[in-house]
Design a protein around this motif. Structure first.
Motif, PDB file in Angstrom:
ATOM      1  N   GLY A  13       6.901 -15.767  42.296  1.00 35.84           N
ATOM      2  CA  GLY A  13       6.489 -17.123  42.070  1.00 35.84           C
ATOM      3  C   GLY A  13       7.016 -17.976  42.879  1.00 35.84           C
ATOM      4  O   GLY A  13       6.258 -18.795  43.538  1.00 35.84           O
ATOM      5  N   ALA A  14       8.425 -17.954  43.528  1.00 33.89           N
ATOM      6  CA  ALA A  14       8.890 -19.000  44.448  1.00 33.89           C
ATOM      7  C   ALA A  14       8.117 -18.984  45.719  1.00 33.89           C
ATOM      8  O   ALA A  14       7.940 -20.026  46.102  1.00 33.89           O
ATOM      9  CB  ALA A  14      10.161 -18.521  44.492  1.00 33.89           C
ATOM     10  N   MET A  38       1.409 -21.552  27.501  1.00 31.65           N
ATOM     11  CA  MET A  38       1.709 -20.392  27.911  1.00 31.65           C
ATOM     12  C   MET A  38       3.036 -20.098  28.688  1.00 31.65           C
ATOM     13  O   MET A  38       3.511 -21.209  28.985  1.00 31.65           O
ATOM     14  CB  MET A  38       0.613 -19.896  28.909  1.00 31.65           C
ATOM     15  N   TRP A  76       2.285 -19.399  36.294  1.00 35.03           N
ATOM     16  CA  TRP A  76       2.500 -18.033  35.700  1.00 35.03           C
ATOM     17  C   TRP A  76       3.861 -17.353  36.316  1.00 35.03           C
ATOM     18  O   TRP A  76       4.075 -16.138  35.964  1.00 35.03           O
ATOM     19  CB  TRP A  76       1.436 -17.008  36.507  1.00 35.03           C
ATOM     20  N   TYR A  77       4.850 -18.059  36.823  1.00 36.50           N
ATOM     21  CA  TYR A  77       5.943 -17.556  37.131  1.00 36.50           C
ATOM     22  C   TYR A  77       7.212 -18.448  36.901  1.00 36.50           C
ATOM     23  O   TYR A  77       6.981 -19.795  36.672  1.00 36.50           O
ATOM     24  CB  TYR A  77       5.953 -17.159  38.731  1.00 36.50           C
ATOM     25  N   LYS A  78       8.374 -17.680  36.775  1.00 32.55           N
ATOM     26  CA  LYS A  78       9.432 -18.531  36.695  1.00 32.55           C
ATOM     27  C   LYS A  78      10.369 -18.345  37.695  1.00 32.55           C
ATOM     28  O   LYS A  78      10.523 -17.421  38.504  1.00 32.55           O
ATOM     29  CB  LYS A  78      10.243 -17.900  35.202  1.00 32.55           C
ATOM     30  N   PHE A  79      10.762 -19.709  38.366  1.00 33.42           N
ATOM     31  CA  PHE A  79      11.612 -19.601  39.474  1.00 33.42           C
ATOM     32  C   PHE A  79      12.508 -20.843  39.312  1.00 33.42           C
ATOM     33  O   PHE A  79      12.098 -21.731  38.717  1.00 33.42           O
ATOM     34  CB  PHE A  79      10.892 -19.505  40.818  1.00 33.42           C
ATOM     35  N   ALA A 106       0.675 -23.291  44.819  1.00 34.48           N
ATOM     36  CA  ALA A 106       1.705 -23.595  43.892  1.00 34.48           C
ATOM     37  C   ALA A 106       1.460 -23.804  42.655  1.00 34.48           C
ATOM     38  O   ALA A 106       2.189 -23.307  41.755  1.00 34.48           O
ATOM     39  CB  ALA A 106       2.042 -25.043  44.460  1.00 34.48           C
ATOM     40  N   TYR A 158       4.733 -18.449  46.003  1.00 34.01           N
ATOM     41  CA  TYR A 158       3.577 -19.193  45.908  1.00 34.01           C
ATOM     42  C   TYR A 158       3.854 -20.567  46.236  1.00 34.01           C
ATOM     43  O   TYR A 158       3.086 -21.532  46.789  1.00 34.01           O
ATOM     44  CB  TYR A 158       3.032 -19.063  44.688  1.00 34.01           C
ATOM     45  N   ALA A 159       4.954 -20.948  45.546  1.00 35.82           N
ATOM     46  CA  ALA A 159       5.269 -22.616  45.388  1.00 35.82           C
ATOM     47  C   ALA A 159       6.142 -23.123  46.704  1.00 35.82           C
ATOM     48  O   ALA A 159       5.813 -24.270  46.954  1.00 35.82           O
ATOM     49  CB  ALA A 159       6.046 -22.920  44.298  1.00 35.82           C
ATOM     50  N   LEU A 160       6.560 -22.375  47.584  1.00 41.30           N
ATOM     51  CA  LEU A 160       7.340 -22.631  48.662  1.00 41.30           C
ATOM     52  C   LEU A 160       6.628 -23.635  49.742  1.00 41.30           C
ATOM     53  O   LEU A 160       6.945 -24.543  49.965  1.00 41.30           O
ATOM     54  CB  LEU A 160       8.047 -21.442  49.053  1.00 41.30           C
ATOM     55  N   PRO A 161       5.469 -23.177  50.316  1.00 37.78           N
ATOM     56  CA  PRO A 161       4.707 -24.051  51.180  1.00 37.78           C
ATOM     57  C   PRO A 161       4.735 -25.435  50.525  1.00 37.78           C
ATOM     58  O   PRO A 161       4.770 -26.368  51.379  1.00 37.78           O
ATOM     59  CB  PRO A 161       3.485 -23.315  51.698  1.00 37.78           C
ATOM     60  N   ALA A 202       5.645 -18.596  31.174  1.00 38.97           N
ATOM     61  CA  ALA A 202       5.814 -18.109  32.384  1.00 38.97           C
ATOM     62  C   ALA A 202       6.468 -16.753  32.581  1.00 38.97           C
ATOM     63  O   ALA A 202       7.485 -16.890  31.888  1.00 38.97           O
ATOM     64  CB  ALA A 202       6.498 -19.125  33.490  1.00 38.97           C
ATOM     65  N   ARG A 203       6.022 -15.902  33.195  1.00 37.91           N
ATOM     66  CA  ARG A 203       6.782 -14.478  33.659  1.00 37.91           C
ATOM     67  C   ARG A 203       7.816 -14.531  34.410  1.00 37.91           C
ATOM     68  O   ARG A 203       7.528 -15.166  35.584  1.00 37.91           O
ATOM     69  CB  ARG A 203       5.823 -13.447  33.439  1.00 37.91           C
ATOM     70  N   PRO A 204       8.829 -14.105  34.494  1.00 34.98           N
ATOM     71  CA  PRO A 204       9.777 -13.914  35.451  1.00 34.98           C
ATOM     72  C   PRO A 204       9.503 -12.922  36.465  1.00 34.98           C
ATOM     73  O   PRO A 204       9.201 -11.813  36.100  1.00 34.98           O
ATOM     74  CB  PRO A 204      11.189 -13.614  34.782  1.00 34.98           C
ATOM     75  N   THR A 205       8.894 -13.222  37.665  1.00 40.86           N
ATOM     76  CA  THR A 205       8.831 -12.426  38.778  1.00 40.86           C
ATOM     77  C   THR A 205       9.040 -12.902  40.034  1.00 40.86           C
ATOM     78  O   THR A 205       9.278 -14.183  40.103  1.00 40.86           O
ATOM     79  CB  THR A 205       7.129 -12.195  38.729  1.00 40.86           C
TER      80      THR A 205
END
Lengths: 292, 299
Positions: free
Chosen positions: B9-10, B1, A121-124, A115, B12-15, B3-6
């Motif tokens: 990402g979701a 910094m 590093w990501y946007k969501f 997480a 990684y954070a989901l669990p 965050a890059r839109p990729t």
């Protein structure tokens, strides 16, 4: 350039960047520090240290006392002998604690690290939600978390025991790992990831060969913190435990409530010595990784 | 910094998000819902809207315990901060920072309950102090040092002092002490220069210290239970009794709401503070973590 050399350069580069331009200020501060603080604050510090250590010294002395009670009745190793020979229940509790600490810390480390990577590093869409969820459990009083989990487990029909304790511990451990890994990731530039990707690494390779190794100090200290917090926890565990699932703090609790055996003194001394012996090398190891 | 839109990402954070939604948020929402329901006949709840649990809060006994809890928490926090300020200051100006930090942290590697137990061993009727006084002939009957408010405050201060010392030390360490000399040169007194020059500069550490002592103390359970006895009961103990003994879940939930509400106000103040320039959110978070971690749990 291979991933390894890239990483090595980053490692050498990062601390440099952090240190640049601070030496002047640092030497000034050191100069100021050298002019020692007032005697009042010195007194406050050492009095506090005496206050901090006093209970431990009392336990240490009492653990060698032949008989129970406040007055000294002679030197003896009897409580240590009893601790290691006649305390089966205590060691079963210790085993439960160790098992839960390891399992919950591992779960928290994996979920927390992933997480942290995603959020840094990501946007969501639910990024803010994840951040908030990983902050709240740290600041809510334990009693509220304990009660709510107890009610929840009753509602979903989960039998209270080692599994419910494991879930509870992983839950309160998660935010700490998330925070520590995030702090570490913040020190690195996203260009490292871009470079790895440009050089042909897949998402998974980037994760395993770049991100995980460089955030290792954060991951390792997150894991250790999780283990410590799990071994320590009494309040939450107290509410979500079931028959037969006694952890070490729960054992100590029942010993306090239903008649204290001086074996607890001996146990405390062994635990403090054990913790110091375990943490000191680990701390040095962590410093070593961080320095690299 | 930034965050890059990729897309990834979701994932990684989901669990993490699912786990905390199930095992943290859902239980909390259940408590909120229960607090607005009727008590079931044999524990549990009846599916019917009711404000009974909140009406019960006006009960004289609960008001008394709530008042005591607030007083104990305020007194213990004030004492803790008063001790932590000079201690943190001394550590920050020390040449042996590592050693001094180490000495503060080591005692707190001892298990939370064992530290409470150690205080019982000191304060109890058969404890060290009474044993000593008896052996030198000053007393024949033990003096009662435990099971009163003073004992609860003493042990709470002991438990939470590192939470206050560590964030204060961290911020004071970044303070440029030459500013104090400057203030002195400009005619300020010693105490005046500390209060007017240093304290405003270490305010973020001070706020962290207050919160990380006040919130856990306000929700304290184990310490009042073990060294306070019936007269030392705090809100945490009432919640536990309502759940485990009386089995009045709605009432336990409404008291929990009060405790959560008080903590939330504290946290909002904390976050408002962090929006000030000078301290980034990450620094604040790191400070908070440092305090909690170094003190080794036992929140």
């Amino acid at each position: 350039m291979s991933d390894e050399t890239l990483l090595a350069e980053r490692r050498n580069g990062a601390p440099l960047r952090a240190k640049t331009g601070r030496s002047g200020l640092e030497s000034r501060q050191r100069h100021a520090k050298a002019r020692a603080a007032s005697s009042f604050s010195g007194f406050a510090y050492w009095a506090t240290i005496v206050f901090f250590f006093m209970p431990l010294v009392v336990l240490l002395v009492a653990s060698f006392d032949k008989e129970k009670g406040g007055e000294w009745s002679g030197f003896s190793f009897i409580w240590y002998v009893k601790l290691f020979t006649e305390s089966g229940e205590l060691w079963r509790a210790f085993g439960n604690s160790a098992l839960i600490a390891f399992a919950s810390a591992l779960t928290a480390t994996v979920l927390g690290t992933l997480a942290a990577i995603g959020v840094t590093w990501y946007k969501f869409p639910f990024r803010g939600y994840v951040r908030t969820l990983n902050f709240l459990p740290m600041i809510l009083p334990e009693i509220v978390i304990g009660i709510s989990l107890l009610v929840f487990f009753a509602g979903v029909g989960l039998k209270l025991g080692l599994v419910s304790i494991y879930i509870a511990h992983a839950t309160f451990n998660l935010p700490f790992v998330f925070l520590m890994v995030s702090a570490r990731l913040d020190e690195f530039d996203y260009s490292v990831i871009e470079a790895a990707r440009d050089l042909g690494a897949s998402e998974f390779q980037t994760l395993m060969k770049v991100i995980v190794p460089m955030s290792m100090p954060g991951i390792a200290s997150g894991f250790l913190t999780a283990v410590t917090l799990s071994l320590e926890d009494f309040v939450i565990t107290f509410f979500v435990t079931g028959p037969g699932a006694t952890t070490l703090p729960l054992f100590v609790y029942s010993a306090i409530r239903f008649g204290v055996s001086p074996v607890i003194n001996a146990l405390s001394v062994v635990m403090v010595a054990g913790t110091v012996a375990l943490i000191l090398p680990l701390r040095n190891y962590l410093k070593y990784i961080a320095a690299k | 910094m930034t965050a890059r839109p990729t897309k990834g990402g979701a994932l990684y954070a989901l669990p993490n998000a699912l786990w905390l939604t199930f095992f943290f948020l859902a239980p909390l929402l259940i408590i909120v819902a229960y607090s607005f329901m009727k008590k079931g006949l044999y524990g549990g709840v009846e599916n019917e809207f009711s404000l009974r649990a909140y009406a019960l809060l006006a009960n004289a006994g609960i008001v008394k315990v709530a008042f005591r809890t607030l007083l104990v928490a305020l007194a213990a926090t004030a004492l803790t901060i008063l001790i932590a300020l000079p201690v943190g200051y001394n550590m920050a100006r020390s040449k042996n920072q590592t050693l001094k930090l180490f000495l503060v942290i080591v005692p707190f590697w001892t298990n939370f309950l064992i530290r409470i137990y150690a205080w019982i061993a000191i304060l109890g009727n058969e404890g060290t102090i009474n044993g000593f006084l008896r052996s030198v002939g000053l007393i024949s009957d033990p003096i009662h040092l435990m099971y009163n408010q003073g004992a609860v405050i003493l042990v709470l201060v002991y438990m939470y002092l590192p939470y206050a010392v560590l964030p204060l030390f961290s911020t004071m360490d970044k303070f440029d002490f030459i500013l104090l000399d400057a203030a002195r040169d400009l005619g300020a007194g010693k105490l005046e220069s500390i209060v007017k020059v240093m304290l405003p500069n270490v305010r973020s550490g001070l706020v962290t210290a207050v919160l990380f002592t006040f919130i856990p103390i306000f929700g304290a359970y184990a310490v009042p239970l073990l060294v306070g006895g019936k007269d030392g009961y705090m809100l945490g103990n009432v919640i536990a009794d309502q759940v485990m003994k009386v089995r009045d879940w709605p009432f336990a939930s409404s008291i929990s709401m009060v405790v959560t509400f008080v903590s939330t106000i504290g946290v909002l103040l904390f976050l408002a503070r962090q929006k000030r320039p000078g301290v980034s959110k990450e620094q604040a978070a790191a400070l908070a973590a440092e305090a909690a971690v170094a003190a080794g749990g036992g929140r």
